[in-house]
Structures are given as C-alpha cells and as structure tokens.
Design a protein around this motif. Structure first.
Motif, PDB file in Angstrom:
ATOM      1  N   ALA A  98      32.142  52.828  46.900  1.00  0.00           N
ATOM      2  CA  ALA A  98      32.340  53.502  45.463  1.00  0.00           C
ATOM      3  C   ALA A  98      33.690  53.752  45.342  1.00  0.00           C
ATOM      4  O   ALA A  98      34.446  53.644  44.376  1.00  0.00           O
ATOM      5  CB  ALA A  98      31.376  54.428  45.187  1.00  0.00           C
ATOM      6  N   GLU A  99      34.109  54.809  46.351  1.00  0.00           N
ATOM      7  CA  GLU A  99      35.601  55.071  46.156  1.00  0.00           C
ATOM      8  C   GLU A  99      36.546  54.227  46.046  1.00  0.00           C
ATOM      9  O   GLU A  99      37.780  54.050  45.321  1.00  0.00           O
ATOM     10  CB  GLU A  99      36.028  55.877  47.277  1.00  0.00           C
ATOM     11  N   LEU A 100      36.507  52.782  46.708  1.00  0.00           N
ATOM     12  CA  LEU A 100      37.082  51.620  46.450  1.00  0.00           C
ATOM     13  C   LEU A 100      36.957  50.958  45.056  1.00  0.00           C
ATOM     14  O   LEU A 100      37.888  50.477  44.439  1.00  0.00           O
ATOM     15  CB  LEU A 100      37.029  50.708  47.595  1.00  0.00           C
ATOM     16  N   SER A 101      35.783  50.838  44.694  1.00  0.00           N
ATOM     17  CA  SER A 101      35.349  50.288  43.590  1.00  0.00           C
ATOM     18  C   SER A 101      36.079  51.002  42.478  1.00  0.00           C
ATOM     19  O   SER A 101      36.659  50.461  41.337  1.00  0.00           O
ATOM     20  CB  SER A 101      33.826  50.317  43.260  1.00  0.00           C
ATOM     21  N   ARG A 102      36.092  52.280  42.283  1.00  0.00           N
ATOM     22  CA  ARG A 102      36.688  53.138  41.135  1.00  0.00           C
ATOM     23  C   ARG A 102      37.937  52.849  41.424  1.00  0.00           C
ATOM     24  O   ARG A 102      38.913  52.946  40.150  1.00  0.00           O
ATOM     25  CB  ARG A 102      36.180  54.823  41.450  1.00  0.00           C
ATOM     26  N   ALA A 103      38.884  52.713  42.223  1.00  0.00           N
ATOM     27  CA  ALA A 103      40.235  52.418  42.603  1.00  0.00           C
ATOM     28  C   ALA A 103      40.683  51.192  41.978  1.00  0.00           C
ATOM     29  O   ALA A 103      41.862  50.906  41.713  1.00  0.00           O
ATOM     30  CB  ALA A 103      40.688  52.826  44.074  1.00  0.00           C
ATOM     31  N   MET A 104      39.804  49.851  41.912  1.00  0.00           N
ATOM     32  CA  MET A 104      40.096  48.852  41.500  1.00  0.00           C
ATOM     33  C   MET A 104      40.414  49.128  40.062  1.00  0.00           C
ATOM     34  O   MET A 104      39.899  49.729  39.212  1.00  0.00           O
ATOM     35  CB  MET A 104      38.828  47.790  41.591  1.00  0.00           C
ATOM     36  N   SER A 105      41.595  48.366  39.603  1.00  0.00           N
ATOM     37  CA  SER A 105      42.216  48.571  38.083  1.00  0.00           C
ATOM     38  C   SER A 105      42.595  47.166  37.716  1.00  0.00           C
ATOM     39  O   SER A 105      43.583  46.382  38.404  1.00  0.00           O
ATOM     40  CB  SER A 105      43.165  49.354  38.303  1.00  0.00           C
ATOM     41  N   ASN A 106      42.464  46.853  36.425  1.00  0.00           N
ATOM     42  CA  ASN A 106      42.732  45.527  35.867  1.00  0.00           C
ATOM     43  C   ASN A 106      42.634  44.427  36.581  1.00  0.00           C
ATOM     44  O   ASN A 106      43.703  43.781  36.719  1.00  0.00           O
ATOM     45  CB  ASN A 106      44.357  45.916  35.476  1.00  0.00           C
ATOM     46  N   VAL A 107      41.415  44.375  36.856  1.00  0.00           N
ATOM     47  CA  VAL A 107      40.980  42.838  37.647  1.00  0.00           C
ATOM     48  C   VAL A 107      39.635  42.383  37.249  1.00  0.00           C
ATOM     49  O   VAL A 107      38.623  43.086  36.932  1.00  0.00           O
ATOM     50  CB  VAL A 107      41.065  43.185  39.303  1.00  0.00           C
ATOM     51  N   VAL A 108      39.498  41.148  37.159  1.00  0.00           N
ATOM     52  CA  VAL A 108      38.402  40.205  36.754  1.00  0.00           C
ATOM     53  C   VAL A 108      37.943  39.554  37.813  1.00  0.00           C
ATOM     54  O   VAL A 108      38.775  38.827  38.407  1.00  0.00           O
ATOM     55  CB  VAL A 108      38.705  39.776  35.535  1.00  0.00           C
ATOM     56  N   VAL A 109      36.808  39.369  38.115  1.00  0.00           N
ATOM     57  CA  VAL A 109      36.031  38.517  39.212  1.00  0.00           C
ATOM     58  C   VAL A 109      35.375  37.522  38.356  1.00  0.00           C
ATOM     59  O   VAL A 109      34.454  37.801  37.637  1.00  0.00           O
ATOM     60  CB  VAL A 109      35.341  39.331  40.079  1.00  0.00           C
ATOM     61  N   THR A 110      35.715  36.347  38.682  1.00  0.00           N
ATOM     62  CA  THR A 110      34.870  35.200  38.146  1.00  0.00           C
ATOM     63  C   THR A 110      34.356  34.135  39.069  1.00  0.00           C
ATOM     64  O   THR A 110      34.942  33.930  40.114  1.00  0.00           O
ATOM     65  CB  THR A 110      35.974  34.501  36.959  1.00  0.00           C
ATOM     66  N   VAL A 111      33.362  33.331  38.802  1.00  0.00           N
ATOM     67  CA  VAL A 111      32.953  32.292  39.628  1.00  0.00           C
ATOM     68  C   VAL A 111      33.343  31.038  39.238  1.00  0.00           C
ATOM     69  O   VAL A 111      33.315  30.928  37.909  1.00  0.00           O
ATOM     70  CB  VAL A 111      31.314  32.230  39.643  1.00  0.00           C
ATOM     71  N   VAL A 112      33.993  30.130  39.836  1.00  0.00           N
ATOM     72  CA  VAL A 112      34.373  28.932  39.548  1.00  0.00           C
ATOM     73  C   VAL A 112      34.047  28.048  40.410  1.00  0.00           C
ATOM     74  O   VAL A 112      33.685  28.167  41.495  1.00  0.00           O
ATOM     75  CB  VAL A 112      35.998  28.850  39.503  1.00  0.00           C
ATOM     76  N   ASP A 113      33.354  26.702  39.678  1.00  0.00           N
ATOM     77  CA  ASP A 113      32.868  25.623  40.690  1.00  0.00           C
ATOM     78  C   ASP A 113      33.837  25.142  41.620  1.00  0.00           C
ATOM     79  O   ASP A 113      33.436  24.887  42.821  1.00  0.00           O
ATOM     80  CB  ASP A 113      32.302  24.497  39.751  1.00  0.00           C
ATOM     81  N   ASP A 114      34.975  24.791  41.403  1.00  0.00           N
ATOM     82  CA  ASP A 114      35.967  24.151  42.286  1.00  0.00           C
ATOM     83  C   ASP A 114      37.223  24.686  42.308  1.00  0.00           C
ATOM     84  O   ASP A 114      37.688  25.148  41.253  1.00  0.00           O
ATOM     85  CB  ASP A 114      35.828  22.476  41.865  1.00  0.00           C
ATOM     86  N   PRO A 115      37.910  24.843  43.384  1.00  0.00           N
ATOM     87  CA  PRO A 115      39.147  25.368  43.648  1.00  0.00           C
ATOM     88  C   PRO A 115      40.229  24.603  43.057  1.00  0.00           C
ATOM     89  O   PRO A 115      40.085  23.234  42.956  1.00  0.00           O
ATOM     90  CB  PRO A 115      39.263  25.775  45.105  1.00  0.00           C
ATOM     91  N   PRO A 116      41.597  25.177  42.793  1.00  0.00           N
ATOM     92  CA  PRO A 116      42.659  24.202  42.471  1.00  0.00           C
ATOM     93  C   PRO A 116      43.137  23.496  43.557  1.00  0.00           C
ATOM     94  O   PRO A 116      44.015  22.350  43.357  1.00  0.00           O
ATOM     95  CB  PRO A 116      43.599  25.454  42.127  1.00  0.00           C
ATOM     96  N   GLU A 117      42.821  23.897  44.974  1.00  0.00           N
ATOM     97  CA  GLU A 117      43.115  22.968  46.088  1.00  0.00           C
ATOM     98  C   GLU A 117      42.072  23.016  47.109  1.00  0.00           C
ATOM     99  O   GLU A 117      41.322  24.195  47.093  1.00  0.00           O
ATOM    100  CB  GLU A 117      44.477  23.383  46.455  1.00  0.00           C
ATOM    101  N   PRO A 118      41.862  22.011  47.784  1.00  0.00           N
ATOM    102  CA  PRO A 118      40.990  22.062  49.019  1.00  0.00           C
ATOM    103  C   PRO A 118      41.022  23.074  49.823  1.00  0.00           C
ATOM    104  O   PRO A 118      42.208  23.515  50.150  1.00  0.00           O
ATOM    105  CB  PRO A 118      41.010  20.495  49.536  1.00  0.00           C
ATOM    106  N   GLY A 119      39.778  23.553  50.438  1.00  0.00           N
ATOM    107  CA  GLY A 119      40.029  24.578  51.363  1.00  0.00           C
ATOM    108  C   GLY A 119      39.834  25.715  51.008  1.00  0.00           C
ATOM    109  O   GLY A 119      39.770  26.758  51.890  1.00  0.00           O
ATOM    110  N   LEU A 120      39.810  26.010  49.844  1.00  0.00           N
ATOM    111  CA  LEU A 120      39.787  27.607  49.280  1.00  0.00           C
ATOM    112  C   LEU A 120      38.346  27.997  48.908  1.00  0.00           C
ATOM    113  O   LEU A 120      37.743  27.400  48.256  1.00  0.00           O
ATOM    114  CB  LEU A 120      40.560  27.970  47.989  1.00  0.00           C
TER     115      LEU A 120
END
Length: 116
Positions: free
Chosen positions: A25-47
């Motif tokens: 929780a202390e780390l979650s509260r420190a997260m700032s101005n960030v969005v987490v999203t699911v994307v089907d495929d990466p912009p480059e292989p291996g990620l």
C-alpha cells in the motif's frame, strides 16, 4: 509444438488488477500520474511489458501538466510463453511489478537482481 494458453482480455485485465493489488500500500500510494493498460501485442518482439514516462526519481519542481506515464502489459506474448494458467498469473505479476519498478526509477539490472 507447445500449446498457447488462451486467456480472454477481460480475464487478463483482472490478472493485471490483481497483480497491482499485491503491491504494498505504501508503494501504491506513492505511484503518481501513471496509467496501466493491457495491450494485445508489443511494439517490438520480445517485450512482455513496457514503461514509458518520467520515473518518480527524475521528477522535479518542473514536473507539472504532463501526460501520465504508461505501463503496458502485453497479453499475447505472456500467454505464448506460459504453459498453464497458473504460469500466466505468475508472469503477469512479475511483469507488472517489474514495470512498476521502472516507475520508481529502478533499472533492469537491479530489477533482475531482485528477481523481477
């Protein structure tokens, strides 16, 4: 040929949310101005995931009015490297924690030392 584990986008998004919930929780509260999203495929292989933005450790007084940092978690590559649904759950958690680590300014070498 190995079997690819099929995980629906909805279920995968739930796994990402559950992985985020495991961050202290202390780390979650420190997260700032960030969005987490699911994307089907990466912009480059291996990620499996990608952090794009300005880490918390590099933000100064000048930091305001900027677009949110992005953490993308890539569904298809994670499913392709996993052989069970349990393995998908584990890999999602590792990837989420790894990318959140980048948000906190931790580099790849240190994250790997820590097991992420």
């Amino acid at each position: 040929m190995a079997t690819v584990i099929e995980v629906s986008r909805e279920k995968f998004e739930e796994l990402v949310a559950e992985a985020l919930d495991t961050i202290p929780a202390e780390l979650s509260r420190a997260m700032s101005n960030v969005v987490v999203t699911v994307v089907d495929d990466p912009p480059e292989p291996g990620l499996l995931g990608l952090y794009t933005g300005i880490p918390l450790t590099q933000r100064g007084d000048w930091y305001s009015g900027v677009l949110p940092d992005r953490i993308e978690i890539y569904r298809n590559p994670i499913c392709q490297i996993c052989d069970t649904e349990e393995h998908v759950v584990e890999e999602v958690r590792i990837t989420v924690v790894h990318e959140v680590g980048h948000h906190f300014g931790i580099d790849d070498a240190r994250l790997h030392e820590l097991g992420w």
